[in-house]
Design a protein around this motif. Structure first.
Motif, PDB file in Angstrom:
ATOM      1  N   LEU A  39     -71.090  -4.381-124.654  1.00  0.00           N
ATOM      2  CA  LEU A  39     -70.108  -5.445-124.804  1.00  0.00           C
ATOM      3  C   LEU A  39     -69.389  -5.691-123.482  1.00  0.00           C
ATOM      4  N   ARG A  40     -69.467  -6.920-122.983  1.00  0.00           N
ATOM      5  CA  ARG A  40     -68.673  -7.304-121.807  1.00  0.00           C
ATOM      6  C   ARG A  40     -67.263  -7.577-122.305  1.00  0.00           C
ATOM      7  N   ILE A  41     -66.318  -6.751-121.891  1.00  0.00           N
ATOM      8  CA  ILE A  41     -64.959  -6.835-122.420  1.00  0.00           C
ATOM      9  C   ILE A  41     -64.221  -8.012-121.790  1.00  0.00           C
ATOM     10  N   THR A  42     -63.641  -8.840-122.651  1.00  0.00           N
ATOM     11  CA  THR A  42     -62.810  -9.954-122.170  1.00  0.00           C
ATOM     12  C   THR A  42     -61.326  -9.625-122.285  1.00  0.00           C
ATOM     13  N   HIS A  43     -60.951  -8.909-123.373  1.00  0.00           N
ATOM     14  CA  HIS A  43     -59.537  -8.599-123.607  1.00  0.00           C
ATOM     15  C   HIS A  43     -59.402  -7.218-124.254  1.00  0.00           C
ATOM     16  N   CYS A  44     -58.253  -6.591-124.019  1.00  0.00           N
ATOM     17  CA  CYS A  44     -57.956  -5.325-124.677  1.00  0.00           C
ATOM     18  C   CYS A  44     -56.468  -5.263-124.988  1.00  0.00           C
ATOM     19  N   HIS A  69     -58.001   0.809-127.288  1.00  0.00           N
ATOM     20  CA  HIS A  69     -58.877   0.799-128.460  1.00  0.00           C
ATOM     21  C   HIS A  69     -58.687  -0.457-129.316  1.00  0.00           C
ATOM     22  N   GLU A  70     -58.269  -1.544-128.674  1.00  0.00           N
ATOM     23  CA  GLU A  70     -58.242  -2.861-129.307  1.00  0.00           C
ATOM     24  C   GLU A  70     -59.077  -3.781-128.416  1.00  0.00           C
ATOM     25  N   ILE A  71     -60.401  -3.663-128.557  1.00  0.00           N
ATOM     26  CA  ILE A  71     -61.343  -4.208-127.581  1.00  0.00           C
ATOM     27  C   ILE A  71     -62.095  -5.407-128.149  1.00  0.00           C
ATOM     28  N   VAL A  72     -62.148  -6.488-127.386  1.00  0.00           N
ATOM     29  CA  VAL A  72     -62.977  -7.631-127.768  1.00  0.00           C
ATOM     30  C   VAL A  72     -63.731  -8.150-126.550  1.00  0.00           C
ATOM     31  N   GLY A  73     -64.841  -8.809-126.840  1.00  0.00           N
ATOM     32  CA  GLY A  73     -65.638  -9.371-125.754  1.00  0.00           C
ATOM     33  C   GLY A  73     -66.893 -10.030-126.277  1.00  0.00           C
ATOM     34  N   THR A  74     -67.859 -10.201-125.383  1.00  0.00           N
ATOM     35  CA  THR A  74     -69.118 -10.840-125.756  1.00  0.00           C
ATOM     36  C   THR A  74     -70.272  -9.873-125.534  1.00  0.00           C
ATOM     37  N   VAL A  91     -67.484 -10.005-130.336  1.00  0.00           N
ATOM     38  CA  VAL A  91     -67.483  -8.734-131.066  1.00  0.00           C
ATOM     39  C   VAL A  91     -66.252  -7.917-130.690  1.00  0.00           C
ATOM     40  N   GLY A  92     -65.776  -7.114-131.646  1.00  0.00           N
ATOM     41  CA  GLY A  92     -64.672  -6.212-131.393  1.00  0.00           C
ATOM     42  C   GLY A  92     -65.061  -4.762-131.608  1.00  0.00           C
ATOM     43  N   VAL A  93     -64.337  -3.857-130.935  1.00  0.00           N
ATOM     44  CA  VAL A  93     -64.470  -2.411-131.133  1.00  0.00           C
ATOM     45  C   VAL A  93     -63.059  -1.875-131.328  1.00  0.00           C
ATOM     46  N   GLY A  94     -62.876  -1.036-132.360  1.00  0.00           N
ATOM     47  CA  GLY A  94     -61.545  -0.539-132.686  1.00  0.00           C
ATOM     48  C   GLY A  94     -61.294   0.883-132.235  1.00  0.00           C
ATOM     49  N   THR A  95     -60.647   1.661-133.105  1.00  0.00           N
ATOM     50  CA  THR A  95     -60.106   2.952-132.692  1.00  0.00           C
ATOM     51  C   THR A  95     -61.114   4.093-132.678  1.00  0.00           C
ATOM     52  N   TYR A  96     -62.305   3.873-133.238  1.00  0.00           N
ATOM     53  CA  TYR A  96     -63.315   4.937-133.221  1.00  0.00           C
ATOM     54  C   TYR A  96     -64.705   4.331-133.006  1.00  0.00           C
ATOM     55  N   VAL A  97     -65.603   5.144-132.453  1.00  0.00           N
ATOM     56  CA  VAL A  97     -66.929   4.641-132.068  1.00  0.00           C
ATOM     57  C   VAL A  97     -68.069   5.481-132.643  1.00  0.00           C
ATOM     58  N   PRO A 161     -55.451  -7.316-130.923  1.00  0.00           N
ATOM     59  CA  PRO A 161     -54.497  -6.456-131.660  1.00  0.00           C
ATOM     60  C   PRO A 161     -54.873  -6.215-133.114  1.00  0.00           C
ATOM     61  N   LEU A 162     -55.762  -7.012-133.658  1.00  0.00           N
ATOM     62  CA  LEU A 162     -56.177  -6.804-135.043  1.00  0.00           C
ATOM     63  C   LEU A 162     -56.930  -5.487-135.198  1.00  0.00           C
ATOM     64  N   LEU A 163     -57.591  -5.015-134.108  1.00  0.00           N
ATOM     65  CA  LEU A 163     -58.467  -3.845-134.192  1.00  0.00           C
ATOM     66  C   LEU A 163     -57.707  -2.538-134.361  1.00  0.00           C
TER      67      LEU A 163
END
Length: 355
Positions: A39-44, A69-74, A91-97, A161-163
Motif C-alpha cells: 500500500l502506497r500510504i497517502t495519509h496516516c 496505525h490509522e493508515i490509508v492509501g492506494t 485501502v486502509g490498515v488499522g491497529t493490527y496486521v 481516523p476511522l481505523l
C-alpha cells in the motif's frame, strides 16, 4: 530492519529513544508474499498510542520506532493469491496486521481478541521476525485479511481516523445495541474518540448528551457536532439534573475521573462502556447493582466490524473532524495532542510531505 545501508526501500519518521522525538528514517519493508498487498500510504492519523509507544510509556518500545496505525492509501502491488483488492484501490490498515487465523475469535472475525494475540501494526513482531513499523512511512506491506476497502468517493484523509478512533467507539455501540433510534446516549470526553461517538450516535437516531470538564467545548458540541445537550461534568447541579436519563454511556476519557456520578445517570439496565484507559476504575457496588446496570470495556474491533463501519460512514456521509498536517510538523502535533489541543484528529498528509 534497524540498520541503514543506503538502499532502503521505505521512507519514514521514527523515534530513536524514549524522548519520543521523531526524525527522518529509512528502512526495508519485507518482501510481498502471495496473500499480501503493498500500500502506497497517502495519509496516516495521529493517535494517542503514538505518544505512548514513542515515549516508551509501557516499557516495551523497540527503537527505532515508526508509529501510526490509522493508515490509508492506494494499492501499488498485490500478491498472487490476493482477490479482494486490485492495483489502484483505496485501502486502509488499522491497529493490527496479523493474528493466528485459527482460534474461535479469528474465525468469528474478532481478530483483535485472537487467543495468541493480534500483531500490532507497529512495535509488534512481523511474520519475518522483524519489528512491525507503522504508517508514518511511504508504504506498508500487509496480509489482505487485515486491509479494508475505503468506500468510493470517501476522502482518504477523512478515512484515516476511522481505523482506530472510529472503530473504537463504533464496535461497542453495535455490540451493545446502541443503534436503536430514540434511545439516549451520553458521551464522556470530546476528543478524537468522543467526537466520533457523537457522530455515530446522531446517525443512529439517538438523543446525545456530551459530558466535558471544559465549558469551551459547548458551542462546538452543540453547533458543529449536533449533540442535543451539553453538560459540564464538574457542575453538580447539571449532573443531578441528568440522573436516570441515559440508556447508554460511552466513556472515552483516559484521565482519572469518578465513576459513581456517571453510573447514577444510567436508567435501569443501562450500560456504560469504557474505551479510555484511566489509571483505575472504581465505583460503589450499589452503583452497579441498583438498577441492574452493566459496565463493559472495549478495544478496537475485528475485521468484520471494521469494514462494516467504513461502509456505514460512506453510506451516511460521516466524516471525522480533522486537522491535516505535514510530517515535518509531527513533533509539535504530538505535543499538542498531549495538551488536548486538536479538533479532533491530526492526519498526516504523507504523500505530499514525506520526501
Amino acid at each position: 530492519m534497524s540498520e541503514q545501508s543506503g538502499d532502503e526501500n521505505c521512507l519514514a519518521w521514527a523515534a530513536r529513544d524514549p524522548s519520543g522525538v521523531l526524525s527522518p528514517y529509512k528502512f526495508n519493508r519485507r518482501e510481498l508474499d502471495a496473500d499480501d498487498i503493498s500500500l502506497r500510504i497517502t495519509h496516516c492519523g495521529v493517535c494517542y498510542a503514538d505518544v505512548v509507544w514513542t515515549k516508551n510509556r509501557h516499557g516495551d518500545s523497540k527503537y527505532p520506532l515508526v508509529p501510526g496505525h490509522e493508515i490509508v492509501g492506494t494499492v501499488k502491488e498485490v500478491g498472487s493469491n490476493v482477490h479482494r483488492f486490485k492495483i489502484g484501490d483505496h485501502v486502509g490498515v488499522g491497529t493490527y496486521v496479523n493474528s493466528c487465523r485459527e482460534c474461535d475469535y479469528c474465525n468469528e472475525g474478532l481478530e483483535i481478541h485472537c487467543e495468541k494475540g493480534s500483531v500490532f501494526t507497529f512495535n509488534g513482531i512481523d511474520v519475518d521476525g522483524t519489528t512491525t513499523k507503522g504508517g508514518y512511512s511511504s508504504h506498508i506491506v500487509a496480509h489482505e485479511r487485515y486491509c479494508y476497502k475505503i468506500p468510493d468517493n470517501y476522502p482518504l484523509a477523512s478515512a484515516a481516523p476511522l481505523l482506530c478512533a472510529g472503530i473504537t467507539v463504533y464496535n461497542p455501540m453495535i455490540h451493545h445495541k446502541m443503534n436503536q433510534p430514540g434511545k439516549s446516549l451520553g458521551v464522556i470526553g470530546l476528543g478524537g474518540l468522543g467526537h466520533m461517538a457523537v457522530k455515530f450516535g446522531k446517525a443512529f437516531g439517538l438523543h446525545v448528551t456530551v459530558f466535558s470538564t471544559s465549558a469551551s467545548k459547548q458551542e462546538e458540541a452543540l453547533n458543529v457536532l449536533r449533540a442535543d445537550k451539553f453538560v459540564i461534568s464538574s457542575d453538580k447541579q447539571q449532573m443531578e439534573a441528568s440522573v436516570k436519563s441515559l440508556d447508554f454511556i460511552i466513556d472515552t476519557a483516559s484521565g482519572d475521573h469518578a465513576f459513581d456520578p456517571y453510573m447514577a445517570l444510567l436508567k435501569t439496565r443501562g450500560t456504560l462502556v469504557l474505551v479510555g484507559f484511566p489509571s483505575e476504575v472504581k465505583f460503589h457496588p450499589a452503583s452497579l447493582n441498583l438498577g441492574s446496570k452493566t459496565v463493559s470495556g472495549s478495544l478496537t474491533g475485528g475485521t468484520k466490524a471494521t469494514q462494516e463501519m467504513l461502509d456505514f460512514c460512506g453510506a451516511n456521509k460521516i466524516y471525522p473532524e480533522i486537522e491535516e498536517i505535514p510530517i515535518q510538523y509531527i513533533n509539535e502535533a504530538l505535543e499538542r495532542l498531549v495538551k488536548k489541543d486538536v479538533k479532533y484528529r491530526f492526519v498526516i498528509n504523507i504523500e505530499n510531505s514525506l520526501k
